[in-house]
Design a protein around this motif. Sequence first.
Motif, short mmCIF file in Angstrom:
data_model
loop_
_atom_site.label_atom_id
_atom_site.label_comp_id
_atom_site.label_asym_id
_atom_site.label_seq_id
_atom_site.Cartn_x
_atom_site.Cartn_y
_atom_site.Cartn_z
N ASN A 4 0.03 20.30 12.53
CA ASN A 4 -1.40 20.16 12.81
C ASN A 4 -2.24 20.96 11.83
O ASN A 4 -3.31 20.50 11.40
N PHE A 5 -1.78 22.16 11.48
CA PHE A 5 -2.48 22.98 10.50
C PHE A 5 -2.55 22.25 9.16
O PHE A 5 -3.60 22.21 8.51
N LEU A 6 -1.45 21.65 8.75
CA LEU A 6 -1.41 20.90 7.49
C LEU A 6 -2.35 19.69 7.54
O LEU A 6 -3.09 19.42 6.59
N ILE A 7 -2.34 18.98 8.65
CA ILE A 7 -3.22 17.82 8.79
C ILE A 7 -4.69 18.25 8.70
O ILE A 7 -5.49 17.59 8.03
N GLU A 8 -5.04 19.37 9.33
CA GLU A 8 -6.41 19.89 9.23
C GLU A 8 -6.78 20.17 7.78
O GLU A 8 -7.88 19.85 7.33
N HIS A 9 -5.86 20.78 7.04
CA HIS A 9 -6.10 21.07 5.63
C HIS A 9 -6.28 19.77 4.84
O HIS A 9 -7.17 19.66 3.99
#
Length: 157
Positions: A4-9
């Motif tokens: 999820n953190f990667l998708i946000e980035h």
Amino acid sequence: MNENFLIEHLHKVYSKHDTSNFNILDFMSAFGSPLDALVYSRLFWPEFIEFKEMIFLKESIADEDDKHKIAETLKRYGGDKTKTEQSFNLIEVPSGLFSHGLGDTTEEEDRWLAEQLSEMWLRRLQFLYTNRKFEVMVLDPEETGGEVGVIFYQLGS
């Protein structure tokens, strides 16, 4: 770190595009290519080469000059193959792998990439060299003197 953190980035990186409800595969489909995949396949499932009973990334031994450097390092370490492998098989993430996009990732993202690489490289080494044991570790920037790193070497060599 999680996906999820990667998708946000990725949403931030591609903010000029409509990426609402995108997952990782959606980003790959929209912005990647088969050629990119082929290039990165070597990063995640690399070729290794054996020299003097030591294992290195294939690209580490491109010519006779590289073989000479390894032989000199082996001599300098008094024949210690583990120390020789360690000195050549430390890869800093991201600068040891990329020259473009440096600074685009956080240290946390670099660590996640290093963890992914360490898992895959260990499996590849085990697949290719079934009768040998390897250590593949992620190192902190304090340990490398710069960035997150991945190191691999044989155990008991």
